[in-house]
Design a protein around this motif. Structure first.
Motif, short mmCIF file in Angstrom:
data_model
loop_
_atom_site.label_atom_id
_atom_site.label_comp_id
_atom_site.label_asym_id
_atom_site.label_seq_id
_atom_site.Cartn_x
_atom_site.Cartn_y
_atom_site.Cartn_z
N ARG A 245 0.81 -1.20 0.00
CA ARG A 245 0.00 0.00 0.00
C ARG A 245 0.85 1.26 0.00
O ARG A 245 0.41 2.31 -0.45
CB ARG A 245 -0.90 0.01 1.23
CG ARG A 245 -1.94 -1.04 1.23
CD ARG A 245 -3.27 -0.42 1.55
NE ARG A 245 -4.24 -1.42 1.94
CZ ARG A 245 -4.99 -2.08 1.08
NH1 ARG A 245 -4.88 -1.86 -0.20
NH2 ARG A 245 -5.84 -2.98 1.51
N ALA B 103 3.68 1.38 -1.56
CA ALA B 103 4.64 1.27 -2.66
C ALA B 103 4.07 1.83 -3.96
O ALA B 103 2.87 1.82 -4.19
CB ALA B 103 5.03 -0.19 -2.84
N ASP B 104 5.00 2.29 -4.84
CA ASP B 104 4.62 2.67 -6.20
C ASP B 104 5.07 1.61 -7.18
O ASP B 104 4.52 1.47 -8.25
CB ASP B 104 5.30 3.98 -6.62
CG ASP B 104 5.26 5.00 -5.53
OD1 ASP B 104 6.33 5.40 -5.06
OD2 ASP B 104 4.14 5.38 -5.16
N GLU C 243 -2.97 -5.80 -6.58
CA GLU C 243 -4.22 -5.09 -6.32
C GLU C 243 -4.15 -4.23 -5.08
O GLU C 243 -4.87 -3.23 -4.98
CB GLU C 243 -5.37 -6.09 -6.16
CG GLU C 243 -5.88 -6.61 -7.46
CD GLU C 243 -6.79 -7.80 -7.26
OE1 GLU C 243 -7.11 -8.12 -6.09
OE2 GLU C 243 -7.17 -8.39 -8.28
N ALA C 244 -3.29 -4.60 -4.12
CA ALA C 244 -3.22 -3.83 -2.88
C ALA C 244 -2.51 -2.50 -3.09
O ALA C 244 -2.71 -1.57 -2.32
CB ALA C 244 -2.49 -4.63 -1.80
N ALA C 245 -1.66 -2.41 -4.13
CA ALA C 245 -0.93 -1.17 -4.34
C ALA C 245 -1.86 -0.11 -4.91
O ALA C 245 -2.80 -0.41 -5.65
CB ALA C 245 0.25 -1.41 -5.27
N ALA C 246 -1.58 1.16 -4.59
CA ALA C 246 -2.41 2.26 -5.10
C ALA C 246 -1.82 2.76 -6.40
O ALA C 246 -0.62 2.92 -6.54
CB ALA C 246 -2.45 3.38 -4.06
N SER C 247 -2.68 3.02 -7.38
CA SER C 247 -2.17 3.54 -8.65
C SER C 247 -1.87 5.02 -8.50
O SER C 247 -2.47 5.68 -7.65
CB SER C 247 -3.18 3.32 -9.76
OG SER C 247 -4.47 3.51 -9.30
N PRO C 248 -0.93 5.58 -9.26
CA PRO C 248 -0.21 4.93 -10.34
C PRO C 248 0.87 3.97 -9.82
O PRO C 248 1.61 4.31 -8.91
CB PRO C 248 0.45 6.10 -11.07
CG PRO C 248 0.58 7.17 -10.06
CD PRO C 248 -0.57 6.99 -9.10
N LYS C 249 0.89 2.76 -10.37
CA LYS C 249 1.84 1.77 -9.90
C LYS C 249 2.54 1.12 -11.10
O LYS C 249 1.99 1.08 -12.20
CB LYS C 249 1.14 0.70 -9.07
CG LYS C 249 -0.04 0.06 -9.76
CD LYS C 249 -0.86 -0.74 -8.77
CE LYS C 249 -2.19 -1.14 -9.38
NZ LYS C 249 -3.09 -1.75 -8.42
#
Lengths: 160, 672, 315
Positions: free
Chosen positions: A75, A77-78, A99-105
């Motif tokens: 969460r 991380a990029d 899916e857990a990471a927030a965009s922009p990723k």
């Protein structure tokens, strides 16, 4: 006090960085603005790439001076640096991490195994390459990739 | 007749009407509705009467010399008693409104419905009693009605009978102490009225005065839940129906404080420092003991009951500080400490009542009282959850809510009192500040635990999953108390004049201004130190501003709902959450010398071989240290004495006749 | 009330919002240099925050409004505290209500909000972080309040600007045992409240060793920016408070522009120095076991209680 003497004796260990050239800059369209948080995901590697990644963030290569930092949670991380071929049991965790990471990723496939299964192609435990499960934006080749290559790749992400 | 008198008479009439309605009406729904509305009206009347007395400072008096044989009834509601009537009236209206739908299902019987207004009437009248007989009669009525109310749910709850027995015995032991105390005072004054006692108490011998004070400590302290006489509180308060629990915890325990201050300051006119040091020690131990047990407790209502012990301990510390400052010649500080005490009494009634009503709502909606079986209620019972969170923030003494102001005042009076040159004060103040500081931190941990495990995250059982929000009258009752919390936080200046008049009415404390209010700033009378309600408001405004600003961001308009990050694990279940016991475990471990947690591990082996284990059961619990170390030996001793004394009654008629003969001879000898 | 006087709280707020992340950057830079590395530039945390604001907002599926509001409450309470504490100047429109007890309560509000927000998603890590954080907070509160009581008793008031002003006029009052004990206890409490070594490791990736970090594992994007910003503001406030209680020289006592500029420079200089010292301290310290932390906090509690007793005896 012996630690203090050791610090004074050791001094700076980091190697000088290559100058940044304009052609390599701003891979992600400058979206990440010089600050990249990386979550390293090991989906089934032999740990060779992990050792090189650890070395890249160590004192000699010091990726932190270019604005890259390792974080504990996707969460925060990029960029997800995925190492190793995707084994059967790690398919769902890899997708969930993405899916857990927030965009922009971004997803970076580190090492030959992450790119195309490398020496583990066709193994019974291997489900496929990373790009078969999550969209890969950038690849760093090598088995394992040299920290210089890793550093160059990470600098393309931060643009510094 | 003045406004206060009219309101008081109206309150009493409405209360009587409520009792009549409860007994007369046949249809249960209409009975609960009408009784609830009338009791709420009674409470509102009491509230208005108290406000009237506090606004003008003129007491309401009434005498009924022929109502009781020999002594008659005598009432005088002055500004000090009015503070407690204010609390009683407000709490009663909220609880009565709540009770309309709470008692709809199984508590709608005539006797229960009639007892609640009776209880409320005694709560309104005890602070107005002006003579020994009036006071004791009303005190006993209050005890009896609340005892019957505790027994109300005995069919559903197996612990109710035991709780009622503890409560009955301890409240009557306290009553005996009060009877002795008042007898001593009245015997010296040759008259039972408070006015006569006040006049003559200064001529009593110091040893007798100290005895009176100690008896008051026992009698009123046990009502306030002071350690070591607290054992009834964590038993009786959880077993009573929730709106009765709210009344008991938020209103009735205050009457212990009322009695102590009335006797200590008013009737006795203050005393030597050692009285107040004893009170300080007992209050400090109560506060720490209460909050530690609240922290370790996983039963929602029991935790709130222990928290009441803690708050009353803090109030007793404040009263002790006020007494110390008076006896060592610091009247301004004494007024500030007493003002902090009264403010805390009012604030505590508001937020503890709110918490108990919210807990009752949870019990009704889920059928569970154990925090380890709850969870996820914030989304299923949103109003109850928001109310409980409000109550939790208020009790932790955080700005922007009301608990902060009374803690701030108490701390300020103690810190300033440390500059005194008297040894007793110099010893007492660091201890008092340390106790206050420790309990604040532990209260924060306790209520984060309660709100977090009870209301947030996922439901842990089917019962919590199927929770339903409460009906409107219950929400209305909670809303009244929540509104009171917010009002007391913002408009504390409204109370400044009333509190000053209340302190003046106590007697024994001169220069009564506890604090001054300029606009929104509350400042102390002795220096430029103040705090402002604007700060709390600023925090709220800041939160709103930031939330709005976040929406304006490029991707900020909407949030994406996503699965929890569980390190890629495939299933997130409620078993993975922290429970209330695990949340409190590190702190319980820190204080295990005080709490003595017991671990019981039971291993069942297979029949075939001792090497194979069939099942292992682990039980962890915390027993009340005072019950183990003090009550059990005392009760055991009493039982042993009783068994020995049985030898007197051996069944032989000859022996009994002999007893009678010997007693007659002794009496004849004594009369000569 | 002059314009410059009214500008003081705004100046202080802007200063801590900017200086907080810079302090984190300084600590990281100092640690990097002592470890033989170069490290990120000092303003890197500001870059991180700016990037976080452009990211997506996430809400875990089981969370409620408590999770959503917690970061805002944390930052709001921290900013309110920054407006009150005399960092740059002792004269401000809020000088009358800038009270040590109020400040402690506002900071506790932030802690409680974050702890509740961590419990909301229902993850095991969040519960663990929240439980540990409340244990540490419950044991740090008494230290904070007792140290404050000791300092107030010695200075004769709990009003912060008045305490700082009295120390300005009589610097030798600082060298008394009671005051120094209170400051030491306050320093230990600062380390605990700001989640720094030896109580908590802010750079760890092992969840079992986390306290503060475990509470924020579920926050992303702008919420994470708020949480990190709030934590850095609290660190700046604590360091500024310690600095101004010990060596308040340079703080503005009149609201003139020149004095305010000097006050700003003094504040920035003092907290930078403290941050460098903190960075050096962290290189030489290891995190202590969680169940040894109460012993450390008990030590600070005993020190602060001694400070109160000495203060009472001295008066």
């Amino acid at each position: 006090m012996s630690l203090f003497r050791k610090i004074l004796r050791t001094g700076r260990v980091t190697e000088r960085a290559e100058p940044a050239t304009g052609a390599e800059l701003m891979l992600a369209g400058g979206r990440l603005r010089g600050s990249v948080q990386v979550r390293a995901v090991d989906v089934g590697s032999c740990n060779g790439c992990e050792l090189e990644l650890a070395s890249t963030f160590g004192p000699v290569y010091d990726a932190e001076r270019f604005g890259v930092r390792l974080v504990a949670s996707p969460r925060h991380a990029d960029v997800l640096c995925v190492t190793g071929p995707v084994t059967h049991n790690m398919v769902t965790p890899l997708v969930k991490t993405y899916e857990a990471a927030a965009s922009p990723k971004l997803v970076v496939a580190v090492g030959d195994c992450a790119r195309n299964c490398g020496v583990f192609t066709g193994g019974y435990g291997v489900a496929g390459a990373v790009s078969d499960f999550v969209p890969v934006d950038f690849e760093i080749a090598g088995c394992p990739p040299h920290p210089d290559d890793l550093l160059r790749g990470l600098r393309r992400l931060t643009g510094r | 007749m003045s406004f206060a008198e009219i309101s008081l008479v109206a309150a009493l009439a409405t209360g009587a009407a409520a009792i009549a309605a409860a007994l007369a009406i046949g249809e249960p729904r209409r009975r609960t509705l009408l009784t609830g509305v009338l009791t709420a009206g009674c409470g509102a009347g009491g509230l208005l009467a108290a406000m009237g007395v506090l606004a003008t400072g003129r007491p309401v008096e009434a005498e009924f010399p022929h109502l009781l044989p020999f002594a008659g009834l005598s009432f005088r509601l002055d500004a000090f008693g009015a503070v407690f009537v204010l609390v009683a009236g407000g709490g009663a209206s909220a609880a009565a409104l709540y009770g309309i739908s709470y008692t709809r299902d199984h508590l709608s019987g005539r006797s229960f419905q009639a007892l609640v207004p009776a209880f409320v009437l005694t709560l309104l009248l005890v602070p107005a009693a002006n003579s020994m007989s009036t006071f004791l009669m009303l005190w006993e009525l209050m005890a009896v009605t609340s005892l019957l109310l505790v027994l109300a749910e005995q069919r559903r709850s197996p612990n109710a009978r035991e709780a009622a027995m503890w409560y009955g015995v301890m409240t009557h032991l306290g009553f005996i102490a009060l009877l002795l105390m008042f007898s001593l005072l009245a015997a010296h004054a040759a008259d039972g009225s408070f006015a006569a006692i006040r006049h003559t108490s200064s001529t009593m011998a110091p040893a007798l005065r100290s005895l009176v004070f100690l008896l008051a400590l026992v009698g009123f302290g046990s009502k306030a839940g002071m350690v070591p006489l607290h054992a009834w509180l964590p038993r009786a308060h959880p077993e009573a129906p929730s709106h009765v629990s709210a009344l008991m915890s938020a209103v009735m325990v205050n009457l212990g404080i009322y009695g102590l201050v009335r006797v200590g300051f008013g009737l006795l006119g203050g005393g030597p420092s050692w009285w107040w040091l004893v009170l300080l020690a007992l209050g400090a131990v109560s506060a720490l003991f209460g909050i530690l047990h609240a922290l370790a407790s996983t039963d929602l209502k029991r935790m709130l009951a222990y928290s009441t012990t803690e708050n009353m301990g803090l109030v007793l510390v404040g009263v002790a500080a006020a007494g110390l400052f008076t006896s060592t010649g610091h009247p301004v500080l004494a007024a500030a400490a007493l003002g902090a005490v009264l403010l805390h009494v009012i604030n505590h009634a508001a937020f503890k009542g709110l918490l108990f009503l919210a807990a009752g709502s949870v019990v009704r909606g889920t059928g569970e009282r154990d925090l380890d079986q709850l969870g996820g209620l914030m989304r299923r019972m949103p109003v109850t959850g928001a109310m409980f969170t409000l109550g939790a923030v208020a009790i932790t003494a955080l700005p922007p809510l009301n608990g902060f102001m009374s803690e701030w005042l108490l701390l300020q009076s103690l810190i300033h009192g440390a500059q005194s040159h008297v040894v007793a004060v110099a010893v007492a103040v660091p201890v008092a500040i340390a106790v206050l500081a420790l309990t604040t931190g532990l209260t924060a941990a306790t209520f984060v635990k309660a709100t977090g495990t009870g209301f947030l995250a996922l439901p842990r059982t089917r019962a919590a999953e199927d929770a339903e929000e409460s009906p409107r009258s219950m929400l209305l009752g909670m809303g009244v108390l929540a509104g009171a919390c917010v009002f007391l936080a913002i408009a504390v200046g409204v109370l400044a004049g009333g509190l000053a008049r209340a302190i003046a009415a106590v007697g024994g404390v001169t220069s009564p201004a506890p604090f001054r209010v300029h606009g929104t700033t509350v400042s102390l009378p002795w220096q430029i130190v103040g705090t402002s309600v604007v700060l709390g408001v600023a925090v709220v405004v800041g939160v709103v501003a930031i939330s709005v600003a976040l929406r304006v961001l490029p991707r900020g308009a909407r949030r994406r709902r996503t699965e929890n990050w569980g390190c890629g694990r495939t299933q997130q279940t409620a078993r993975m959450e922290y429970t209330a016991s695990s949340f409190a475990e590190p702190l319980v471990r820190v204080f295990d010398d005080v709490l003595h947690p017991e671990l019981d591990i039971d291993v069942t082996h297979r029949e075939e071989s001792q090497y194979y284990v069939e099942s292992i059961s682990l039980q962890r619990g915390i027993k009340d240290a005072f019950e183990e170390r003090v009550y059990r030996p005392v009760l055991g001793g009493v039982a042993a004495w009783g068994r020995w004394a049985r030898q007197i009654q051996n069944g032989s008629v000859h022996r009994y006749l002999a007893y009678g003969f010997v007693a007659l001879v002794l009496l004849l000898v004594a009369i000569r | 009330m002059s314009v410059t006087r009214a500008a003081v709280p705004i100046l202080q707020v802007v200063l801590v919002v900017v200086a907080g992340p810079l302090l984190i950057g300084v600590i990281r830079k100092v640690r990097a240099r002592l470890e033989g590395r170069v490290g990120a530039p000092i303003h890197q945390p500001l870059r991180d925050l700016r990037k976080l604001l452009t990211k997506e907002r996430l809400l875990p599926e089981h969370a409620s409004w408590v999770f959503a509001l917690a970061p805002a409450v944390l930052v709001s309470s921290a900013v309110a505290t920054a407006a009150l504490v005399p960092l740059v100047s002792t004269v401000s429109p809020f000088a009358h209500v800038s009270d040590l007890v109020t400040i402690t309560a506002l900071l506790l509000l932030g802690t409680v909000a974050l702890a509740l927000g961590a419990l909301d998603p229902g993850t095991a890590f969040g519960g663990m972080g929240s439980s540990r954080e409340m244990t540490i907070a419950a044991l740090t509160e008494p230290t904070l309040l007792l140290s404050i009581a000791a300092i107030s008793i010695l200075a004769g008031t709990t009003n912060l600007p008045a305490v700082v002003a009295s120390t300005l006029h009589r610097p030798e009052a600082v060298i008394s045992i009671g005051y120094l004990l209170a400051i030491v206890a306050l320093a230990i409490a600062t380390l605990a409240e700001s989640a720094r070594l030896p109580v908590d490791n802010p750079n760890t990736h092992l969840e079992l060793t986390m306290v503060h970090e475990a509470m924020v594992l579920e926050y992303a994007g702008p919420d994470l920016a708020l949480v990190e910003s709030g934590s850095s503001i609290r660190l700046a406030i604590f360091l500024g408070l310690l600095a101004n209680l010990l060596v308040p020289w340079g703080i503005a006592t009149t609201p003139s522009v020149a004095r305010l500029a000097l006050g700003t420079l003094a504040f920035v200089g003092k907290i930078s120095l403290l941050a460098i010292l903190l960075g050096v301290f962290e290189v030489f310290t290891a995190k202590i076991r969680l169940f040894r932390v109460p012993e450390l906090l008990a030590l600070s509690l005993v020190l602060s209680f001694l400070a109160v007793i000495i203060a009472v005896v001295h008066r």
